[in-house]
Write a protein that holds these residues in place. Structure first.
Motif, PDB file in Angstrom:
ATOM      1  N   PRO A 241       0.264  -1.233   0.451  1.00 14.81           N
ATOM      2  CA  PRO A 241       0.110   0.215   0.277  1.00 14.81           C
ATOM      3  C   PRO A 241       1.009   1.153  -0.338  1.00 14.81           C
ATOM      4  CG  PRO A 241       0.061  -0.904   2.132  1.00 14.81           C
ATOM      5  CD  PRO A 241       0.485  -2.253   1.131  1.00 14.81           C
ATOM      6  N   VAL A 242       0.676   1.962  -0.838  1.00 15.83           N
ATOM      7  CA  VAL A 242       0.774   3.831  -0.811  1.00 15.83           C
ATOM      8  C   VAL A 242       0.741   4.500   0.420  1.00 15.83           C
ATOM      9  CG1 VAL A 242       0.992   3.278  -3.357  1.00 15.83           C
ATOM     10  CG2 VAL A 242      -0.785   4.505  -2.244  1.00 15.83           C
ATOM     11  N   SER A 243       0.038   3.732   0.925  1.00 15.11           N
ATOM     12  CA  SER A 243      -0.269   4.846   2.258  1.00 15.11           C
ATOM     13  C   SER A 243      -0.452   3.627   3.482  1.00 15.11           C
ATOM     14  CB  SER A 243      -1.912   5.876   2.731  1.00 15.11           C
ATOM     15  OG  SER A 243      -1.922   6.823   1.585  1.00 15.11           O
ATOM     16  N   LYS A 244       0.804   3.543   4.106  1.00 11.05           N
ATOM     17  CA  LYS A 244       0.925   2.238   4.833  1.00 11.05           C
ATOM     18  C   LYS A 244       0.903   2.800   6.386  1.00 11.05           C
ATOM     19  CE  LYS A 244       5.782   2.328   3.330  1.00 11.05           C
ATOM     20  NZ  LYS A 244       5.324   2.507   2.247  1.00 11.05           N
ATOM     21  N   GLN A 245       0.322   1.716   6.611  1.00  9.69           N
ATOM     22  CA  GLN A 245      -0.356   1.595   8.325  1.00  9.69           C
ATOM     23  C   GLN A 245       1.022   0.141   9.315  1.00  9.69           C
ATOM     24  OE1 GLN A 245      -2.685   2.498   9.385  1.00  9.69           O
ATOM     25  NE2 GLN A 245      -3.670   2.925   6.799  1.00  9.69           N
ATOM     26  N   ARG A 246       0.906   0.712  10.548  1.00 14.50           N
ATOM     27  CA  ARG A 246       2.181  -0.063  10.706  1.00 14.50           C
ATOM     28  C   ARG A 246       2.032  -0.996  10.572  1.00 14.50           C
ATOM     29  NH1 ARG A 246       1.693   1.944  17.427  1.00 14.50           N
ATOM     30  NH2 ARG A 246       1.902   4.439  16.625  1.00 14.50           N
ATOM     31  N   SER A 247       1.646  -2.281  10.292  1.00 15.66           N
ATOM     32  CA  SER A 247       1.617  -3.759  10.459  1.00 15.66           C
ATOM     33  C   SER A 247       1.980  -4.019   9.054  1.00 15.66           C
ATOM     34  CB  SER A 247       0.478  -4.479  10.708  1.00 15.66           C
ATOM     35  OG  SER A 247      -0.682  -3.854  10.049  1.00 15.66           O
ATOM     36  N   SER A 248       1.992  -2.990   7.475  1.00 17.51           N
ATOM     37  CA  SER A 248       1.869  -3.044   6.720  1.00 17.51           C
ATOM     38  C   SER A 248       3.261  -3.166   5.623  1.00 17.51           C
ATOM     39  CB  SER A 248       0.638  -2.547   5.783  1.00 17.51           C
ATOM     40  OG  SER A 248       1.035  -0.900   5.997  1.00 17.51           O
ATOM     41  N   PHE A 249       3.074  -3.926   5.436  1.00 18.15           N
ATOM     42  CA  PHE A 249       4.392  -3.933   3.803  1.00 18.15           C
ATOM     43  C   PHE A 249       4.587  -3.358   2.378  1.00 18.15           C
ATOM     44  CE2 PHE A 249       3.560  -8.205   4.245  1.00 18.15           C
ATOM     45  CZ  PHE A 249       3.567  -8.791   3.258  1.00 18.15           C
ATOM     46  N   THR A 250       5.457  -2.880   1.919  1.00 17.93           N
ATOM     47  CA  THR A 250       5.746  -2.256   0.595  1.00 17.93           C
ATOM     48  C   THR A 250       4.953  -4.121  -0.566  1.00 17.93           C
ATOM     49  OG1 THR A 250       5.821  -0.505   1.106  1.00 17.93           O
ATOM     50  CG2 THR A 250       5.452  -1.300  -1.260  1.00 17.93           C
ATOM     51  N   LEU A 251       4.340  -4.474  -1.482  1.00 20.87           N
ATOM     52  CA  LEU A 251       5.234  -5.484  -2.551  1.00 20.87           C
ATOM     53  C   LEU A 251       4.093  -4.594  -3.791  1.00 20.87           C
ATOM     54  CD1 LEU A 251       1.684  -6.580  -3.382  1.00 20.87           C
ATOM     55  CD2 LEU A 251       1.999  -7.279  -0.709  1.00 20.87           C
ATOM     56  N   ILE A 252       4.956  -5.888  -4.361  1.00 20.18           N
ATOM     57  CA  ILE A 252       4.146  -5.602  -6.038  1.00 20.18           C
ATOM     58  C   ILE A 252       3.606  -7.078  -6.795  1.00 20.18           C
ATOM     59  CG2 ILE A 252       6.605  -5.700  -6.624  1.00 20.18           C
ATOM     60  CD1 ILE A 252       5.981  -4.313  -9.420  1.00 20.18           C
ATOM     61  N   GLY A 253       2.751  -6.833  -7.057  1.00 21.70           N
ATOM     62  CA  GLY A 253       2.244  -8.318  -8.418  1.00 21.70           C
ATOM     63  C   GLY A 253       1.113  -8.416  -9.357  1.00 21.70           C
ATOM     64  N   PHE A 254       0.844  -9.052  -9.687  1.00 24.22           N
ATOM     65  CA  PHE A 254      -0.439  -9.048 -10.508  1.00 24.22           C
ATOM     66  C   PHE A 254      -1.523  -9.248 -10.094  1.00 24.22           C
ATOM     67  CE2 PHE A 254       3.129 -10.618 -13.594  1.00 24.22           C
ATOM     68  CZ  PHE A 254       3.082  -9.557 -14.547  1.00 24.22           C
ATOM     69  N   TYR A 255      -2.538  -8.561 -10.198  1.00 26.19           N
ATOM     70  CA  TYR A 255      -3.821  -8.330  -9.082  1.00 26.19           C
ATOM     71  C   TYR A 255      -4.766  -8.688 -10.271  1.00 26.19           C
ATOM     72  CZ  TYR A 255      -7.467  -6.839  -6.276  1.00 26.19           C
ATOM     73  OH  TYR A 255      -9.296  -6.833  -5.898  1.00 26.19           O
ATOM     74  N   VAL A 256      -6.222  -9.156  -9.690  1.00 24.03           N
ATOM     75  CA  VAL A 256      -7.464  -9.742 -11.113  1.00 24.03           C
ATOM     76  C   VAL A 256      -7.905 -10.030 -10.023  1.00 24.03           C
ATOM     77  CG1 VAL A 256      -6.837 -12.052 -11.272  1.00 24.03           C
ATOM     78  CG2 VAL A 256      -7.461 -11.166 -12.796  1.00 24.03           C
ATOM     79  N   GLU A 257      -9.028  -9.324 -10.525  1.00 18.91           N
ATOM     80  CA  GLU A 257     -10.488  -9.883  -8.801  1.00 18.91           C
ATOM     81  C   GLU A 257     -11.036 -11.293  -9.939  1.00 18.91           C
ATOM     82  OE1 GLU A 257     -13.047  -6.781  -9.561  1.00 18.91           O
ATOM     83  OE2 GLU A 257     -11.956  -5.619  -7.883  1.00 18.91           O
ATOM     84  N   TYR A 258     -11.220 -12.742  -9.040  1.00 23.80           N
ATOM     85  CA  TYR A 258     -11.010 -13.455  -9.746  1.00 23.80           C
ATOM     86  C   TYR A 258     -12.276 -14.242  -9.552  1.00 23.80           C
ATOM     87  CZ  TYR A 258      -6.086 -15.302  -8.832  1.00 23.80           C
ATOM     88  OH  TYR A 258      -4.477 -14.881  -9.066  1.00 23.80           O
ATOM     89  N   TYR A 259     -13.492 -13.517  -8.831  1.00 23.39           N
ATOM     90  CA  TYR A 259     -14.610 -13.198  -9.040  1.00 23.39           C
ATOM     91  C   TYR A 259     -15.198 -13.566 -10.295  1.00 23.39           C
ATOM     92  CZ  TYR A 259     -19.605 -13.508  -7.575  1.00 23.39           C
ATOM     93  OH  TYR A 259     -20.975 -14.213  -7.464  1.00 23.39           O
ATOM     94  N   GLN A 260     -14.448 -12.167 -11.016  1.00 26.47           N
ATOM     95  CA  GLN A 260     -15.693 -11.659 -12.063  1.00 26.47           C
ATOM     96  C   GLN A 260     -14.126 -12.374 -13.557  1.00 26.47           C
ATOM     97  OE1 GLN A 260     -14.463  -9.844  -9.790  1.00 26.47           O
ATOM     98  NE2 GLN A 260     -16.595  -8.235  -9.436  1.00 26.47           N
TER      99      GLN A 260
END
Length: 351
Positions: A241-260
């Motif tokens: 996430p570009v606006s991080k919380q304390r517990s979050s970390f930055t990643l990069i990945g391919f994203y697709v909404e599987y339900y659709q």
């Protein structure tokens, strides 16, 4: 002597001459009372006319001087304002270029010098000569930036005193300005950069990868990701996430909404949780955390945002990361284009 003044004096003398002539003429007759009455009335009229004339002339001259002073002050105020506007540009940038110092010197020589006394002009030129020490240096130390800003404030104070409008920039005012500058303005800079980031990133990435739109999307537990569409597919490259919380970390990945898009199920990373809509093979590296965090702004972030040519600039970092991930990512020994082609064929077959 003005024509109007000369004409008035001639009229007065002509009237007086006429009066003398009439007086001498009427003395030939015995109407002395009539002569006295006429003489008194005429003399009163002449005296009144002369007094009125000089009063009006004095009033007109005073108004003329007043109008001239008002116009001069207006021009002086405009000249000072244009000069101060240029100074504040350097203040905001905490940097001054050769063109900016040249422009400031030009304003002084063409405008300021016309409306300022000798001492004021000399003080301004001295401060400008001091500013030249910081010209052309992109990586000034914080101490040098403060000195540069102090010199700018000094010039503004000189101009303020010269205008004598009652305003002043004192030590407390300067401290307050710097507090606001160091706390609020960086947030505004980052906010503005965040708005521009998608369009700037698209312009750079589009040169090497076939992409669609670039935008922000809420993906994980209300956290916002920067997303890049892969052209002619439902796949997004998600960074965040570009606006991080304390517990979050930055990643990069391919994203697709599987339900659709169930045809991509074979490649999903997990069946539930925030990873369920990511393809397997997302990258995670502590270095990504230093790229950008719109919730936590520091001097380093501001510096990297403003330094567009540096590899540390977020635009350049995002571009290099996206290109690297796009070209190197593989799942089941297939790259992303191959998987998109396989899934597209499945869709066409089902139709």
């Amino acid at each position: 002597m003005k024509k109007q003044t000369l004409f008035s004096l001639i009229a007065v003398f002509a009237g007086s001459a006429l009066f003398v002539y009439l007086y001498q003429y009427m003395k030939m007759f015995e109407g002395k009372d009539l002569i006295a009455a006429i003489s008194g009335t005429f003399l009163q009229a002449v005296i009144t006319a002369v007094i009125t004339y000089f009063l009006l002339t004095g009033q007109s001259a005073a108004e003329e001087v007043k109008e001239r002073n008002v116009e001069v002050f207006k021009q002086k105020n405009e000249a000072y304002k244009s000069f101060i506007d240029e100074l504040w540009k350097a203040w905001n940038d905490k940097n001054i270029s050769y063109s900016e110092i040249s422009n400031l010197l030009s304003i002084v020589s063409q405008k300021i010098i016309l409306y300022s006394n000798k001492i004021t002009t000399e003080k301004i030129l001295f401060s400008l000569s001091t500013l030249t020490k910081y010209v052309g240096h992109e990586n000034l130390t914080d101490a040098d930036k403060d000195k540069m800003q102090d010199e700018i404030i000094n010039i503004v104070k000189i101009l303020t005193k010269e205008l004598d409008l009652g305003g002043d920039i004192n030590t407390e005012s300067i401290k307050s300005i710097k507090i606001i500058e160091n706390t609020i303005l960086p947030l505004l800079d980052v906010k503005e950069f965040k708005i521009k980031l998608p369009s700037l990133l698209k312009e750079k990435v589009d040169k090497s990868i076939p992409i669609g739109q670039v935008f922000y999307k809420t993906i994980e537990e209300g956290l916002e990701y920067l997303c890049v569409e892969i052209e002619k597919s439902p796949i997004l490259i998600a960074i965040g996430p570009v606006s991080k919380q304390r517990s979050s970390f930055t990643l990069i990945g391919f994203y697709v909404e599987y339900y659709q898009n169930p045809e991509y199920w074979d490649y999903r990373d997990a069946s539930k949780g925030w990873r369920k809509d990511f393809l397997a093979g997302w990258w995670r590296d502590p270095l990504y955390d230093k790229m950008i965090d719109f919730n936590n702004v520091d001097k380093d972030s501001i510096s990297r945002i403003k330094n567009e040519k540096s590899d540390d600039n977020p635009i350049n970092q995002f571009t290099m990361l996206i290109e690297k991930y796009y070209s190197e990512w593989k799942v089941n020994d297939k790259n992303i284009l191959e998987i998109i082609n396989i899934c597209t064929k499945k869709i066409n077959t089902q139709k």
